[in-house]
Structures are given as C-alpha cells and as structure tokens.
Design an enzyme around this catalytic site. Structure first.
Site, short mmCIF file in Angstrom:
data_model
loop_
_atom_site.label_atom_id
_atom_site.label_comp_id
_atom_site.label_asym_id
_atom_site.label_seq_id
_atom_site.Cartn_x
_atom_site.Cartn_y
_atom_site.Cartn_z
N VAL A 227 -0.13 8.99 4.25
CA VAL A 227 -1.36 8.68 4.07
C VAL A 227 -2.19 9.37 5.22
CG1 VAL A 227 -0.32 8.00 1.84
CG2 VAL A 227 -1.84 6.36 4.26
N TYR B 256 -9.14 -4.84 7.41
CA TYR B 256 -8.85 -4.70 5.80
C TYR B 256 -10.08 -4.41 4.44
CZ TYR B 256 -6.08 -5.47 1.91
OH TYR B 256 -5.14 -5.44 0.80
N THR C 260 4.70 -9.66 -1.16
CA THR C 260 5.21 -8.89 -0.95
C THR C 260 5.22 -8.98 0.59
OG1 THR C 260 3.14 -7.67 -0.78
CG2 THR C 260 4.31 -7.44 -2.66
#
Length: 249
Positions: free
Chosen positions: A64, A155, A190
């Site tokens: 990406v 982040y 996750t």
C-alpha cells in the site's frame, strides 16, 4: 439478503485479521473481491477459500505504500471487473514505541503504510468510482486516533491523520457521489495486536473497556459492511467507533 450484490470491493490488508473478516463477510453478501496484501501465502489461502465457496476473487500481492503498486492495482481492477464500487483501506502496522524511542526509519515506515497508503488508495481508485457514478470508501483509523496513550507515537499520529484526511476526502468527492467514512476499532483480537502489545498492557487496556473484553474482527466487519453498502447512502464524513465503550468515559 445480498447487501453487496453486483458490487466490486477492494480490501487492503486482506490476508489476515480485520481485512480477512471483511473479505469473508463481503463474500457472503455477494461482492466480487479484489484482495490485496504483502503476505502472499496468507493472501492466496483466503482467496482460494472464498473462490471455492463461489465468490469472484482477484488476489494481488500489493504494498500500500507503493504508488506503482496502486497504479497497477487500478489497471487490474478495471481490466478484470470494469469498475470499483467499494474501497476498504484496512492495511496497517502497529508499533508501541513512544516519541523518544521512535527512530526516523520506524517513523517513516509507519507513516508510509498507515497514512500514505490510505491517500494513495483514494487517489488511484476514486477515478474508477467516478466512472461508475459513485462509490463508498471506508478508511480504518483507530481509537488511538482519538485519544492519547503515552505510547505508539507514530501509529497514533497516522491514525489521527486518517481521521481528518477522511473528512476532507468526504467533502472533496461528495460531488462525485463517493462517500468516505472512517471506522475506529478499539482493542480487537488480531495477530497484529497480540504480536505487539504485551500481556500486562493488554490487561491494563481491558480494565478501561466497559464491555470488559477484546472485540472480534467479525464485529468490526459488520460496521464496515454497513458503511460500504447502500444502506448508509446518507452517511459520509462519519466516524463509527467500535471499541466496547473504551472512549465513552
């Protein structure tokens, strides 16, 4: 009811976690899928799984952060399906390093994947949506784009940027009948989260969540489905928080 019948959807970071949950749910709802990820083995696995179930799936190994990869993806999407109706900018990476512990290499890497990737996705896929007369974009931010934690400097910076980038995109593309909305997942169970956040930190986070547990990727996927479908035709520039109440207090 097939809520995405006759729709073509691009999902980035589709090999695992929330992206894979999106892919499985979208397939059940009738979408044709363009699944993208840098993890080729896992990408091939989910593509084969969904193809075997009867879904139309194009799997593309894709970074990406690469403008060239996005240009090629747009070409392949038009070649194979002739249009794109939905873009799910899901791909992202997490690192919990604070401001002083973050070096330039780490900073740039997270910015490139999490933030630049979202911008490039919209830049190169919107023209295909415009040709089709409209579309829906769902960008993945995070509760870390809404609050401060004293960790995860790069982040959190990217997730805050996605929040405002999505709002300006919603205004820019409204004339093209392209809706842009953002989801804000909280602590979702996750591999990305479990691989980066320690057991002690996880316990601390859980103590802040009124529902008292981590979320499931499938629970996020249903929110993404709503924003991608025609059911949210009057929704753009919105923020859907899926965090078990973490940001409520």
């Amino acid at each position: 009811m097939l809520r995405l019948k006759d729709k073509v959807a691009i999902i980035t970071g589709a090999a695992k976690g929330m992206g894979a949950a999106d892919a499985r749910l979208f397939a059940k709802e009738g979408a044709s899928l363009i699944l993208c990820d840098i993890d080729e083995p896992s990408l091939k696995s989910i593509a084969a799984e969904l193809s075997d179930q009867g879904s139309k799936v194009l799997a593309i190994v894709h970074n990406v952060a690469s403008e060239k990869d996005w240009q090629e993806l747009a070409k392949q999407a038009e070649k194979h399906f002739g249009k794109v109706d939905i873009l799910i900018n899901n791909a992202g990476i997490l690192n919990v390093a604070g401001i002083e512990a973050t070096d330039m290499q780490l900073w740039n890497k997270i910015i490139e994947v999490n933030q630049t990737g979202v911008w490039l996705g919209m830049k190169y896929i919107v023209p295909l949506m415009r040709k089709s007369g409209g579309g829906a974009i769902v960008n993945t931010s995070s509760v870390y784009g809404m609050i401060g934690t004293g960790t995860s400097a790069a982040y959190q910076a990217t997730k805050g940027a996605i929040r405002t980038l999505s709002k300006t995109a919603a205004m820019e593309f409204i004339k093209d009948k392209i809706r842009v909305n953002t989801i804000f997942p909280g602590a979702i169970d996750t591999g990305m989260v479990s691989g980066e956040i320690s057991e002690e930190a996880t316990k601390q986070i859980l103590s802040l969540i009124p529902l008292g547990r981590m979320g499931k990727a499938e629970e996020v996927a249903y929110g993404v489905l709503y924003l991608a479908s025609d059911e949210s035709s009057y929704v753009t520039g919105a923020e859907l928080v899926i965090d078990g109440g973490w940001t409520v207090p």
